[in-house]
Write an enzyme that holds these catalytic residues in place. Structure first.
Site, PDB file in Angstrom:
ATOM      1  N   GLU A 312      55.935  35.071 -36.899  1.00 52.96           N
ATOM      2  CA  GLU A 312      57.093  34.918 -36.250  1.00 52.96           C
ATOM      3  C   GLU A 312      56.790  34.868 -34.631  1.00 52.96           C
ATOM      4  OE1 GLU A 312      59.658  37.647 -38.086  1.00 52.96           O
ATOM      5  OE2 GLU A 312      59.865  36.484 -39.896  1.00 52.96           O
ATOM      6  N   ASP A 386      60.520  38.892 -48.101  1.00 55.08           N
ATOM      7  CA  ASP A 386      60.866  39.505 -46.913  1.00 55.08           C
ATOM      8  C   ASP A 386      62.030  40.723 -47.464  1.00 55.08           C
ATOM      9  OD1 ASP A 386      61.008  40.814 -44.568  1.00 55.08           O
ATOM     10  OD2 ASP A 386      62.240  39.066 -43.646  1.00 55.08           O
ATOM     11  N   GLU A 414      68.595  45.422 -44.176  1.00 55.57           N
ATOM     12  CA  GLU A 414      68.825  43.996 -43.451  1.00 55.57           C
ATOM     13  C   GLU A 414      69.267  43.145 -44.594  1.00 55.57           C
ATOM     14  OE1 GLU A 414      65.308  42.346 -41.980  1.00 55.57           O
ATOM     15  OE2 GLU A 414      65.990  40.413 -41.624  1.00 55.57           O
TER      16      GLU A 414
HETATM   17  C1  GCU Z   1      62.324  40.170 -41.027  1.00 58.32           C
HETATM   18  C2  GCU Z   1      63.058  40.468 -40.190  1.00 58.32           C
HETATM   19  C3  GCU Z   1      62.682  40.607 -38.497  1.00 58.32           C
HETATM   20  C4  GCU Z   1      61.577  41.396 -38.362  1.00 58.32           C
HETATM   21  C5  GCU Z   1      60.408  40.832 -39.358  1.00 58.32           C
HETATM   22  C6  GCU Z   1      59.110  41.582 -39.412  1.00 58.32           C
HETATM   23  O1  GCU Z   1      61.925  38.944 -40.584  1.00 58.32           O
HETATM   24  O2  GCU Z   1      64.121  39.586 -40.003  1.00 58.32           O
HETATM   25  O3  GCU Z   1      63.474  41.029 -37.771  1.00 58.32           O
HETATM   26  O4  GCU Z   1      60.687  41.341 -37.009  1.00 58.32           O
HETATM   27  O5  GCU Z   1      60.783  40.810 -40.464  1.00 58.32           O
HETATM   28  O6  GCU Z   1      58.955  42.225 -40.409  1.00 58.32           O
HETATM   29  O7  GCU Z   1      58.381  41.468 -38.571  1.00 58.32           O
END
Ligand code: GCU
Length: 721
Positions: A312, A386, A414
């Protein structure tokens, strides 16, 4: 205003201040309420076995243990139990670690000591010179503290203490909370206020909350905390912040809690003045070594680093054409001389990889099996997408026998309604831990992978993304506390039953009254399935609104990365709905052992709870209950709503057992949950109906709003983003 009135209002305001602070304390005290027992016979029964506390040791940790026993027992038994230094007399509770025991006791406990590990404890009724006593002991003083909490739990939950013989050790080494806390005190995916860590006032100002936090964690056996967000800020590794981290580590140490930090892979550039963060660059490796040395000088028991790399948008070794092994091992070398570990996350998926997102972590990591250094543990989320309300277990579990894998659960909700919805997560955790990977034949459960017994690993762990913030009640929802508690208990022993944990938690947090426990426990046990039903029944997943993940958004399709769009996951069309991950689709099922693949890969044998996770299913497909998929799905959404209604009814009947503050809080929250469950049902069914083209079956309430209305809802300030 006349004098009489002034007096009256002063009295009222005084009363409300006092009463609200008393109640606020209740919420704040978590599962350590130590309420006075209402039944005098029960009190007398306990007291006959507890004539005094004998502490054999003198350390910070042992005085915490004595103090806790004293506070807990005196409050629950409404008495003043004496603390003595000698075990003369009878019916004493003797506490101290192995090195403080005399030879007579040591001889009695020889076989018990052989059975426990360093963090395990013994609670035992023994006879010394014909006098009965209870001993709480362990190899280390921190483990004695675990024993003390174990003993207090017996009293909290009204268990007998006459003939005790408890020999218990944690089954995993690293039992850790992951705080996704930023340095500005916002919390990523946090729904309980701001971060507990007041960086601005640290290191000089030690908030009582830090101590209370450590105490709560120690009481459930948590022994580590990652203070910072996985989306890391390199500044935490600068002296300015390390001084503050050191102060926290000093507070947590007597409670057996080690501090860990997230390490931003590009830190050597950002704060080190280097031109690169290439793990094969000698200057980079040296920088990390020196950084580790600097940290360990301040914090000799520093736990190590948690790293999110090339995930990400986070930097990582791939920025330099290196791989995860290069990155993790370079950092592992830096902390190894000090006994530190690297928890390297496997939560990776790439916008440049068109393959099924659910397959990517496995594809990338499994070839690295056996290549990581000894002090690296790979942290794997419970499912391949997730933290959804339900996911089948991550196929990496069992697939990397030569690599220690640690579990990552998400305690913060979440994807399960933030801190507004009551969802008892240990039920979810248990379901995952009990899943059979079949990697070494039947019985190769995820729990056995995680506790190291399946492949003989010594380095083991369970992480939970914390749901804690500076809200007075810590977790936003009073029942969110049960998820923190249950996480700790399962990290200690991944084979515990979530219903037993719920029972303990209710008794310690609210009441030992059976008339309260029974319905509330049932409500908790059902709550997670209710969320699945009204959000993502039958294996649907990731159809929450995008970004903040608050509320439904199955229609979202305009985001730059395909796998960020809910339409990617449900694939609804006029033929049906669901993601074909079987042989005819992405073949993600091939990542499981053949026994599991066979079950998931075949629409007839695939559990219906995971049906749309693995298959694209026609709207007319007949479910096991005889309903068509469309009707069955609609009825599941309705069932979820009905379940929340039942939760409300259950809670409404508990008023006389609960303080009014918590009663009202939960009542209001359940009201919101009910409203939002209906929102989920209506929005999803109206949206999917466009594809199914079918009427809602009898028994499903008609939506009162249009699809356009639901699509128009925007939440620019939804928390946790
Ligand atoms: C999910 C979450 C993010 C977090 C990511 C992770 O995608 O929405 O906020 O950073 O997981 O676990 O790294």
């Amino acid at each position: 205003m006349n004098l009489k009135k002034i007096f009256f209002y002063t009295l009222i305001s005084l009363f409300t201040t006092i009463s609200s602070s008393v109640y606020a304390q209740k919420d704040y005290k978590l599962w350590l309420q130590y309420d006075k027992k209402s039944n005098p016979e029960i009190i007398a029964g306990y007291l006959s076995n507890l004539q005094g506390i004998v502490s054999l040791e003198n350390s910070k940790t042992s005085s915490i243990a004595v103090n806790e026993l004293e506070i807990g027992l005196n409050a629950m038994l409404d008495s003043k139990i004496q603390i003595n230094s000698k075990s003369d007399g009878e019916n004493k509770i003797i506490i101290g670690s192995k090195s403080s025991l005399n030879s007579e006791i040591l001889k009695l406990l020889k076989t018990d000591f052989d059975q426990i590990n360093d963090e395990g404890f013994i609670i035992k009724s023994i006879s010394l010179k014909n006098k009965k006593h209870i001993i709480i002991t362990a190899k280390k003083d921190v483990s004695v503290l675990y024993g003390v909490y174990g003993f207090l739990r017996l009293v909290q939950t009204n268990k007998p203490i006459q003939n005790l013989n408890i020999v218990d050790s944690p089954k995993t080494n690293i039992r850790i909370l992951n705080h996704w806390d930023n340095l500005d005190r916002t919390v990523e995916r946090g729904y309980a206020g701001f971060s507990l860590w007041n960086w601005q006032k640290l290191p000089d100002y030690i908030d009582q909350r830090y101590i209370d936090y450590a105490r709560a964690n120690a009481s459930i056996g948590i022994n580590g905390t990652v203070l910072t967000n996985v989306n890391a800020n390199a500044l935490i590794l600068t002296p300015q912040y390390l001084e503050k981290v050191e102060a926290l580590a000093n507070v947590f140490r007597p409670y057996g809690i080690k501090v860990y930090l997230t390490a931003r892979f590009s830190a050597p550039i950002e704060i080190g003045g280097l031109k690169t963060a290439d793990p094969k660059d000698a200057a980079v490796a040296k920088w990390w070594k020196e950084k580790a040395k600097e940290i360990y000088k301040r914090i000799p028991d520093f736990g190590g680093f948690l790293v999110k790399a090339n995930s990400e948008g986070q930097p990582g070794p791939q920025n330099y054409n290196r791989d995860h092994v290069d990155g993790a091992n370079m950092m592992a070398d830096a902390v190894a001389p000090f006994g530190g570990v690297i928890m390297w996350r496997a939560f990776v998926y790439s916008e440049h990889d068109a393959s099924d997102r659910a397959k990517q972590a496995y594809s990338e990591f499994v070839p690295y099996d056996g290549k990581f250094k000894k002090n690296v543990i790979v942290q794997v989320k419970n499912g391949a997408i997730d933290f959804q309300p339900r996911e089948p277990f991550h196929p990496m579990f069992g697939a990397m026998p030569k690599t220690p894998l640690m579990m990552e659960f998400q305690i913060t909700q979440e994807y399960l309604g933030f801190s507004t919805h009551l969802a008892y997560l240990p039920k979810l955790f248990q379901e995952v831990l009990e899943s059979d990977t079949y990697q070494k034949g039947k019985g190769s459960t995820v729990a056995k992978v995680v506790d190291g017994t399946l492949d003989n690993h010594k380095l083991t762990g369970i992480a939970g993304v914390a749901n804690i913030g500076n809200d007075l009640n810590w977790t936003g929802h009073p029942f969110g506390q049960a998820n923190w508690y249950g996480f700790g208990r399962l990290a200690w022993n991944p084979y515990l039953d979530s219903e037993v944990i719920a029972d303990e938690w209710i008794r310690s947090t609210f009441s030992n009254d059976y008339n309260f426990i029974k319905p509330v426990k049932e409500m908790m046990i059902e709550s997670r399935e209710a969320v699945v039903n009204y959000m993502t029944p039958l294996g649907l997943h990731h159809i929450m609104d995008t970004g903040h993940h608050y509320g439904p958004g199955p229609w979202v399709s305009n985001l730059s990365r395909p796998e960020w769009n809910p339409v990617y996951y449900h694939k609804a069309d006029k033929n049906g709905i669901g993601f074909d991950r079987s042989k005819t689709g992405t073949n993600a099922t091939a990542q499981y052992a053949s026994e599991v693949e066979k079950i998931f890969g075949n629409i007839e044998t695939c559990p219906e709870t995971d049906l749309l996770w693995f298959h694209h299913v026609s709207w007319d497909y007949k479910l096991k209950n005889g309903q068509t998929l469309w009707n069955g799905m609609a009825l599941k959404y309705q069932e979820g709503v009905n379940q929340v209604k039942e939760m409300q009814d259950t809670w409404n009947k508990t008023e006389k057992y609960v303080d009014s503050e918590r009663f009202k809080e939960v009542q209001m929250l359940l009201g919101i949950q009910y409203k939002e469950a209906k929102w989920w049902r209506d929005a999803c069914l109206l949206y999917f109906q466009q594809y199914s083209g079918k009427e809602l079956p009898a028994g499903v309430e008609k939506p009162t709003q249009t699809l356009e209305y639901f699509k128009s809802l925007k939440f620019p300030f939804a928390p946790g983003n």
